[in-house]
Design an enzyme around this catalytic site. Structure first.
Site, PDB file in Angstrom:
ATOM      1  N   LYS A  80      40.959  34.938 128.896  1.00  0.00           N
ATOM      2  CA  LYS A  80      41.994  33.887 127.856  1.00  0.00           C
ATOM      3  C   LYS A  80      42.865  34.068 128.043  1.00  0.00           C
ATOM      4  O   LYS A  80      43.609  35.632 128.331  1.00  0.00           O
ATOM      5  CB  LYS A  80      41.399  34.156 126.624  1.00  0.00           C
ATOM      6  CG  LYS A  80      42.243  32.645 125.616  1.00  0.00           C
ATOM      7  CD  LYS A  80      41.831  33.628 124.233  1.00  0.00           C
ATOM      8  CE  LYS A  80      42.412  32.764 122.999  1.00  0.00           C
ATOM      9  NZ  LYS A  80      41.937  32.820 121.400  1.00  0.00           N
ATOM     10  N   SER A 155      40.289  28.229 119.169  1.00  0.00           N
ATOM     11  CA  SER A 155      41.606  28.117 120.135  1.00  0.00           C
ATOM     12  C   SER A 155      40.744  28.603 121.379  1.00  0.00           C
ATOM     13  O   SER A 155      41.870  28.212 122.696  1.00  0.00           O
ATOM     14  CB  SER A 155      42.404  28.782 120.319  1.00  0.00           C
ATOM     15  OG  SER A 155      42.367  30.177 119.704  1.00  0.00           O
ATOM     16  N   SER A 179      37.595  30.934 116.484  1.00  0.00           N
ATOM     17  CA  SER A 179      38.542  30.850 118.374  1.00  0.00           C
ATOM     18  C   SER A 179      37.501  31.378 118.972  1.00  0.00           C
ATOM     19  O   SER A 179      37.701  30.673 120.347  1.00  0.00           O
ATOM     20  CB  SER A 179      39.836  31.258 118.586  1.00  0.00           C
ATOM     21  OG  SER A 179      40.809  30.510 117.405  1.00  0.00           O
TER      22      SER A 179
HETATM   23  N1  GLN Z   1      41.469  27.674 113.869  1.00  0.00           N
HETATM   24  C1  GLN Z   1      41.999  28.822 113.518  1.00  0.00           C
HETATM   25  C2  GLN Z   1      43.465  28.797 113.388  1.00  0.00           C
HETATM   26  O1  GLN Z   1      43.708  27.944 113.766  1.00  0.00           O
HETATM   27  C3  GLN Z   1      41.351  29.626 114.323  1.00  0.00           C
HETATM   28  C4  GLN Z   1      41.918  30.689 115.402  1.00  0.00           C
HETATM   29  C5  GLN Z   1      41.965  31.848 116.056  1.00  0.00           C
HETATM   30  O2  GLN Z   1      40.590  32.426 115.040  1.00  0.00           O
HETATM   31  N2  GLN Z   1      42.320  32.310 116.787  1.00  0.00           N
HETATM   32  O3  GLN Z   1      43.579  29.395 112.619  1.00  0.00           O
END
Ligand code: GLN
Length: 477
Positions: A80, A155, A179
């Site tokens: 990532k 994400s 994410s």
């Molecule tokens: N979808 C969640 C957010 O938007 C989690 C994001 C993540 O785990 N980095 O904050």
């Protein structure tokens, strides 16, 4: 014969040791598949050139050490874009860090390099890991290989797609509120959010420091386990890392008690998702596990608490990106202009929204009403899960309320935030959680994968791997 890039880590490792496959052949197959498929899916922001020296070293190690060589030796992985690899750009998919080159390796990268793993490229993500779809990237959305009109989740969507589309054998992502697990569920692979502190955050571009963990995305539970073991461990560079057995050791039982919070699933879970979940549970019952009804009434508040705590931490972590210390250097008439221009032009809309929200909940007039209440809710959730774990070894529910949605479908922020309803609690409590494929549901003529979410007590990752493997086995994987 299966193409080398379609193998699991375990399969590739055994072919490498049997000399039926070379490290170079494996690298070339992955690099070719990535170059051929990436323009459609946009999983990678950059595919790296082959590191000939690293490939040769990995081959030599397998040749000389044989079965004693680390399992990950010679295995191409995707990273990532918020995990630092020395000398490479790490942009967190933001314009703000578009030219930022890492000056050191993240601890996880250092560990993987020591194990002989190879890095295929850096993957697309929601900017600074904020989102559930990988649409909020400054470099365009990533698409789901199961239906390219749909999102892969986020994400860590780029990492999930790199694995699901067989570009890389496995990948690392980061998980602040789901994410890793949510894109794993939407693309039909396995994703683990480790116990908070099990994996070093040194060299991870921070989002919410009390919530963030790096973890694996892989084709099988076994591969996820191998990666997780390779990257875990106490690190002097991250004071929040924990020793191997800080919490009570819980060896997995042969027959487990699976807690299912039926009432929590009452609202918002698609009917066919629930049917897929019930069918997967049925498979576990046939394998000798038992289902137990549990109640998690406070979990209804988890999402609200998360969307106060996370932006608060985001607003402080992203303060360093001011165009002077870090980030897009825009220049105006005054120093204040420099800040304003850099932060306005460098950050995307969702990032700015969360910085504003976080600054608000931490401001002196509101910190008691919002931030401190949300922080107290964390303790309550931890106790609630602790009580549930007196009755159940694992807690199970679907990873997401519905399968992958269409690009552009959730363009109001609140409906996007609701995607995280089942995943945020593990981050708020620090418990480990695994998403494992549990079947498919049909949308517009396409079969879309869906995931089962398993939570276990702190440092009981072994329990998750054992039950996750049972889910795979019940489905004939
Ligand atoms: N979808 C969640 C957010 O938007 C989690 C994001 C993540 O785990 N980095 O904050």
């Amino acid at each position: 014969m299966t193409k080398p890039n379609e193998l699991t880590i375990a399969e590739a490792a055994s072919l490498l040791r049997a000399r039926e496959l070379s490290v170079r052949e494996l690298w070339d197959a992955c690099a070719e598949a990535s170059r051929a498929g990436n323009s459609e899916l946009n999983a990678f922001l950059e595919i790296f050139d082959a590191d000939d020296a690293a490939i040769a070293r990995a081959q030599e190690r397998i040749d000389t050490e044989g079965p004693a060589a680390p399992l990950l030796c010679g295995i191409p992985l995707a990273m990532k874009d918020n995990i630092l690899i020395e000398g490479k750009i790490a942009s967190a998919a933001s314009k703000m860090l578009g030219n930022y080159r890492a000056t050191y390796d993240a601890t996880v990268v250092k560990k993987l390099k020591q194990a002989g793993a190879l890095f295929l490229g850096r993957t697309n993500m929601d900017e600074f890991a904020m989102g559930s779809s990988t649409e909020h990237s400054a470099y365009g959305a990533t698409r789901n290989p199961h239906d390219t009109r749909r999102v892969p989740g986020g994400s860590s969507g780029g990492s999930a797609v790199a694995v699901a589309a067989h570009f890389a054998l496995a990948a690392l992502g980061s998980d602040t509120g789901g994410s890793i697990r949510q894109p794993a569920a939407h693309t039909g692979i396995v994703g683990l959010k480790p116990t908070y502190g099990a994996v070093s955050r040194s060299g991870l571009i921070a989002m919410g420091s009390s919530l963030d963990q790096i973890g694996p995305l892989a084709k099988t539970v076994g591969d996820a386990r191998a990666l997780s073991e390779a990257i875990s461990g106490r690190d002097p560079l991250d004071a929040t890392t924990i020793p191997d057995s800080l919490y009570p050791v819980r060896p997995p039982k042969e027959h487990m008690r699976i807690g299912v919070p039926r009432r929590l699933l009452g609202e918002g879970v698609d009917t066919d998702m629930r049917a897929a979940f019930d069918a997967a549970l049925e498979g576990l019952v046939e394998a000798g596990h038992t289902l137990i009804d549990i109640e998690l009434p406070m979990s209804a508040y988890a999402l609200a608490a998360y969307y106060v705590i996370m932006p608060a931490e985001v607003s402080t972590n992203l303060a360093r990106l001011d165009g002077i210390r870090y980030g897009l250097p825009e220049r105006g008439e005054t120093l204040l202009d420099d800040y304003l221009l850099s932060r306005t032009n460098g950050f995307g809309e969702e990032t700015r929204r969360r910085i504003l929200l976080g600054t608000f909940v931490l401001s002196s007039g509101y910190i008691d009403a919002y931030y401190r209440k949300a922080d107290a809710a964390r303790g309550v959730l931890r106790r609630e899960y602790g009580d549930a774990f007196a009755k159940a070894d694992v807690i199970a529910f679907p990873t997401t309320p519905s399968p992958a949605f269409a690009l552009g479908e959730k363009n109001d922020p609140l409906s996007m935030y609701l995607e995280d309803i089942f995943t945020v609690t593990a981050n708020l409590t620090g418990m480990p959680a695994l998403s494992v494929p549990m079947g498919t549901v049909k949308r517009e003529g396409k079969k879309l994968p869906v995931g089962m979410h398993l939570t276990a007590p702190h440092q009981a990752e072994n329990v998750l791997f054992a039950l996750g493997a049972a889910v795979e086995k019940a489905r004939g994987r």
